[in-house]
Structures are given as structure tokens and as C-alpha cells.
Scaffold this active site. Structure first.
Site, PDB file in Angstrom:
ATOM      1  N   HIS A  14     -15.970   1.732  98.872  1.00  0.00           N
ATOM      2  CA  HIS A  14     -14.940   1.238  99.887  1.00  0.00           C
ATOM      3  C   HIS A  14     -14.102   0.892  99.458  1.00  0.00           C
ATOM      4  O   HIS A  14     -13.686  -0.735  99.337  1.00  0.00           O
ATOM      5  CB  HIS A  14     -15.581   0.200 100.189  1.00  0.00           C
ATOM      6  CG  HIS A  14     -15.202  -0.299 102.335  1.00  0.00           C
ATOM      7  ND1 HIS A  14     -15.272   0.433 103.223  1.00  0.00           N
ATOM      8  CD2 HIS A  14     -13.525  -0.825 101.982  1.00  0.00           C
ATOM      9  CE1 HIS A  14     -13.718  -0.181 103.476  1.00  0.00           C
ATOM     10  NE2 HIS A  14     -12.991  -0.780 103.264  1.00  0.00           N
ATOM     11  N   GLU A 199     -15.670  -5.772 111.482  1.00  0.00           N
ATOM     12  CA  GLU A 199     -15.280  -6.032 110.805  1.00  0.00           C
ATOM     13  C   GLU A 199     -14.730  -7.253 111.390  1.00  0.00           C
ATOM     14  O   GLU A 199     -14.362  -8.460 111.183  1.00  0.00           O
ATOM     15  CB  GLU A 199     -14.808  -5.189 109.741  1.00  0.00           C
ATOM     16  CG  GLU A 199     -13.271  -6.507 108.336  1.00  0.00           C
ATOM     17  CD  GLU A 199     -12.457  -5.540 108.059  1.00  0.00           C
ATOM     18  OE1 GLU A 199     -11.886  -5.055 108.518  1.00  0.00           O
ATOM     19  OE2 GLU A 199     -11.849  -5.755 106.736  1.00  0.00           O
ATOM     20  N   ASP A 278      -9.818  -4.190  98.922  1.00  0.00           N
ATOM     21  CA  ASP A 278      -8.520  -4.194  98.248  1.00  0.00           C
ATOM     22  C   ASP A 278      -8.499  -4.684  97.243  1.00  0.00           C
ATOM     23  O   ASP A 278      -7.731  -6.276  97.447  1.00  0.00           O
ATOM     24  CB  ASP A 278      -7.796  -4.820  99.264  1.00  0.00           C
ATOM     25  CG  ASP A 278      -7.415  -3.616 100.685  1.00  0.00           C
ATOM     26  OD1 ASP A 278      -6.802  -2.650 100.618  1.00  0.00           O
ATOM     27  OD2 ASP A 278      -8.644  -4.115 101.692  1.00  0.00           O
TER      28      ASP A 278
HETATM   29  N1  ADE Z   1      -6.895  -1.287 105.243  1.00  0.00           N
HETATM   30  C1  ADE Z   1      -6.864  -1.765 103.923  1.00  0.00           C
HETATM   31  N2  ADE Z   1      -8.445  -2.963 104.017  1.00  0.00           N
HETATM   32  C2  ADE Z   1      -8.154  -2.982 105.084  1.00  0.00           C
HETATM   33  C3  ADE Z   1      -9.229  -3.824 106.002  1.00  0.00           C
HETATM   34  N3  ADE Z   1     -10.029  -4.572 104.925  1.00  0.00           N
HETATM   35  N4  ADE Z   1      -9.714  -3.923 107.222  1.00  0.00           N
HETATM   36  C4  ADE Z   1      -8.011  -2.734 107.940  1.00  0.00           C
HETATM   37  N5  ADE Z   1      -7.916  -2.165 107.254  1.00  0.00           N
HETATM   38  C5  ADE Z   1      -7.981  -2.056 106.058  1.00  0.00           C
HETATM   39 ZN    ZN Z   2     -11.225  -1.099 103.333  1.00  0.00          ZN
END
Ligand code: ADE
Ligand code: ZN
Length: 342
Positions: A14, A199, A278
Site C-alpha cells: 500500500h 479510512e 505516502d
Molecule cells: N491517495 C493517496 N493517499 C491516499 C489516502 N491515504 N487515502 C485516499 N487516497 C489517497
Molecule cells: Zn492509500
């Protein structure tokens, strides 16, 4: 770096290519493309790389990175740099999300982007044996029509190491039901699928990802911890969830003062994998995520092997690669278990 974690064979499932781009690489790309302000470049970049805020403000920082990516070489540079970061951490295999439509909508054609990323993936493999694959990610707030377009667009991209189709972005924008047809179309065309769920949305969003979208894996899924019936569903269907602790704490998916619910998932037998989401934007990497879980959730050596094995079993790639990777992975785990110093 924690030496013991370095030797552990790792799988990263991820992560978003756009979110791996380190500040110095973005600066290089932005200067070449003339997309950075001439004055106060430092302060401008500072705002992108400064953490804090909720998912919406994070998605704005993510979009700000994307703004500077204009030509295939930008994607090559990003993928090449990230491949090196992964090799340094002892990662064997990664599936990297790329929100291609952000770029194709701006008139950058898909094939040169994929071909540039593929070249970087090939170089990483030749250099260190690291296997890299792509997941084409849709943008949830652009709705179901855009997702169907992505499924169309994905046709014929397997030769560039595309192994799946995903959906990220603003989870509260469109409900899962509106993407039922797009995910069915993706499945019918033989794609493995994943979706960001649980999330910004609650446990029901995770349930819908399983029951309506019938995904093979769930990105985040962490809010399922709030509903035992959704935890039971994940355990019964053995749906892997990619937990990304730093990202989830930074965007408020999990409150910083709360106990991070890793054990809730592990103890129910849900196949948890660990990701960094990220890493450049959250100032982390996969090793740091594992290390944090060791310190804060009692992630034991046995748990480490378990989450990495879960990752191996949840990968989307073709059987031949999976077989080769499995042999290297299991030999690496045996060696790690013999040599562990802690
Ligand atoms: N794109 C990149 N990171 C993300 C995240 N944490 N949630 C949704 N879309 C994303
Ligand atoms: Zn993501």
C-alpha cells in the site's frame, strides 16, 4: 535503521507513487517543468511536505505534488528513486498505486507514463532483484463514470507490469454502491481489485467494499475495528487489509491518543499487511511503520513474520512471479529467524 528489521524480507502493498516523491526529487522535477514559483520555493515546498490536518488537507498536498508531474521522465525519476529506497530497506516486492487519470485528464498520454515507470521497475530488478508492480488507482470523488473509464483504459496495460485496479481519494464522496458496476467490469476483465475503505468512512464502508465491490484487498480498513460484525466478515472472508499506521494517525482515521488497533485485527485472524501509503508526505517508510508497531503495539518477531507472510499471500501479481518470490521470501525468513539478534 533497525538491523533486525532490515534483514526481514518485506512486502509493501500500500503505497502511492506520487506520495513517495521526496522533496529534493520534486524540486528537481518542478524546476525542469517550470512549475515551481521562482520566489520562495523553499516555503512553497515546505507547505507540501508539512504534515498535519485531516484527509482532505492531505489530499490537497497530494494534488499539489501531482501538479508538478508533466512528462514521462518525471514518473521515471520518481519510480527509480523509490525503488532505491525500497532496496535499501530490504523490501523484495512492492505494488505501487498510481492515479493515472490525474495525468491523462491533463493531456499526458497513458502509455508513455507506464513505459517510463516500467523502465525504472526493470532497472530496480536488474540492480537488486526488487520486483515492482503497478496498481492503477481511480479517484473516488470523480465518480463511477471515471472509474469505468479507468477499467477501459487499463485494457492492454499488463505488459507494463500493471497487476490490479484500485480506488482512492475522498471516501465520503460517493458510496460503494455507485461503483458496483465498475468493479464488476474490472473483475470480469480478470483484474484483481482493491479500494480505500474504512479510512475516512466507518465500518459500513468496509462491509460494502467486501459485499458490494467484492474486492480482493482493502486499503486501510482500520475503522472496521469499531464493529465486531465487520471484523467477523473480514475474518470469515479472509480479506487482507493494508494498515498504514502513520498515515492513519496523521489523517485522523485513528485518533493519536487511541490505542492503535493492530491487535484487534491480528487476534481475529484477519490477514493484516503493513504499508506506508505516502511515505514522503508522512515522513515515514515501511521499516519505520514496522518499528513503530513494535514499540506501540507489541508487534513480536512472530507477528512480523506473519504480517509479511500475509503480504506475500495477498499480492496481485502473475503466478510465475509469485512462485519465484515465494522461494526467495521463505529462504529469507528462515535466514532472518536464524540470525536475529534481539
Ligand atoms: N491517495 C493517496 N493517499 C491516499 C489516502 N491515504 N487515502 C485516499 N487516497 C489517497
Ligand atoms: Zn492509500
Amino acid at each position: 535503521m533497525n538491523q533486525s528489521l532490515f534483514g526481514l524480507p518485506k512486502v509493501e502493498l500500500h503505497v502511492h507513487l506520487e506520495g513517495t516523491i521526496r522533496r529534493e526529487i520534486l524540486e528537481k522535477i518542478g524546476r525542469r517543468n517550470n512549475t515551481l514559483p521562482v520566489k520562495e520555493t523553499g516555503a512553497f515546498l515546505e507547505r507540501i511536505y508539512r504534515s498535519g490536518g485531516d484527509l482532505s488537507s492531505f489530499l490537497r498536498r497530494f494534488a499539489a505534488v501531482c501538479h508538478h508531474l508533466r512528462s514521462p521522465i518525471d514518473f521515471y525519476l520518481a519510480a527509480r528513486d523509490y525503488g532505491k529506497q525500497l532496496s535499501r530497506q530490504g523490501v523484495l516486492y512492492a505494488e505501487i498505486h498510481l492515479s493515472v487519470q490525474i495525468f491523462t485528464r491533463r493531456g499526458i498520454p497513458l502509455q508513455p507514463i507506464l513505459s517510463a515507470v516500467d523502465e525504472a521497475f526493470e532497472e530496480a530488478y536488474r540492480e537488486s532483484g526488487l520486483m515492482l508492480r503497478l496498481i492503477l488507482d481511480g479517484v473516488r470523488q470523480w465518480g463511477p463514470g471515471s472509474m469505468l473509464e479507468l477499467v477501459e483504459m487499463a485494457e492492454g496495460t499488463r505488459r507494463w507490469k500493471v497487476v490490479g485496479i484500485g480506488l482512492g481519494g475522498d471516501e465520503n464522496s460517493f458510496p460503494a454502491e455507485s461503483f458496483r458496476e465498475a468493479f464488476r467490469a474490472a473483475r470480469d476483465r480478470g483484474w484483481k481489485t482493491t479500494v480505500h475503505a474504512g479510512e475516512a468512512g466507518g465500518p459500513d464502508s468496509v462491509r460494502d467494499a467486501v459485499e458490494i465491490l467484492k474486492v480482493d484487498r482493502i486499503g486501510h480498513g482500520v475503522r472496521a475495528a469499531g464493529d465486531p460484525s465487520v471484523l467477523d466478515l473480514l475474518a470469515r472472508c479472509q480479506i487482507p487489509i493494508d494498515l498504514c499506521p502513520t498515515s492513519q494517525r496523521e489523517t485522523g482515521a485513528v485518533a493519536k491518543n487511541d490505542i492503535y488497533p493492530l491487535r484487534t485485527f491480528l487476534d481475529r485472524g484477519i490477514p493484516v499487511t503493513i504499508g506506508s501509503d505516502d511515505p514522503a508526505l508522512f515522513q515515514t517508510d515501511l521499516t519505520n511503520e514496522l518499528s513503530w508497531l513494535q514499540g506501540h503495539c507489541g508487534l513480536s518477531p512472530e507477528d512480523l513474520v506473519r504480517v509479511e507472510r500475509n503480504g506475500l499471500e495477498a499480492i496481485f501479481c502473475e503466478p510465475e512471479v509469485r512462485r519465484r518470490l515465494g522461494a526467495i521470501f521463505h529462504a529469507g525468513i528462515r535466514s532472518w529467524q536464524r540470525n536475529r539478534t534481539d
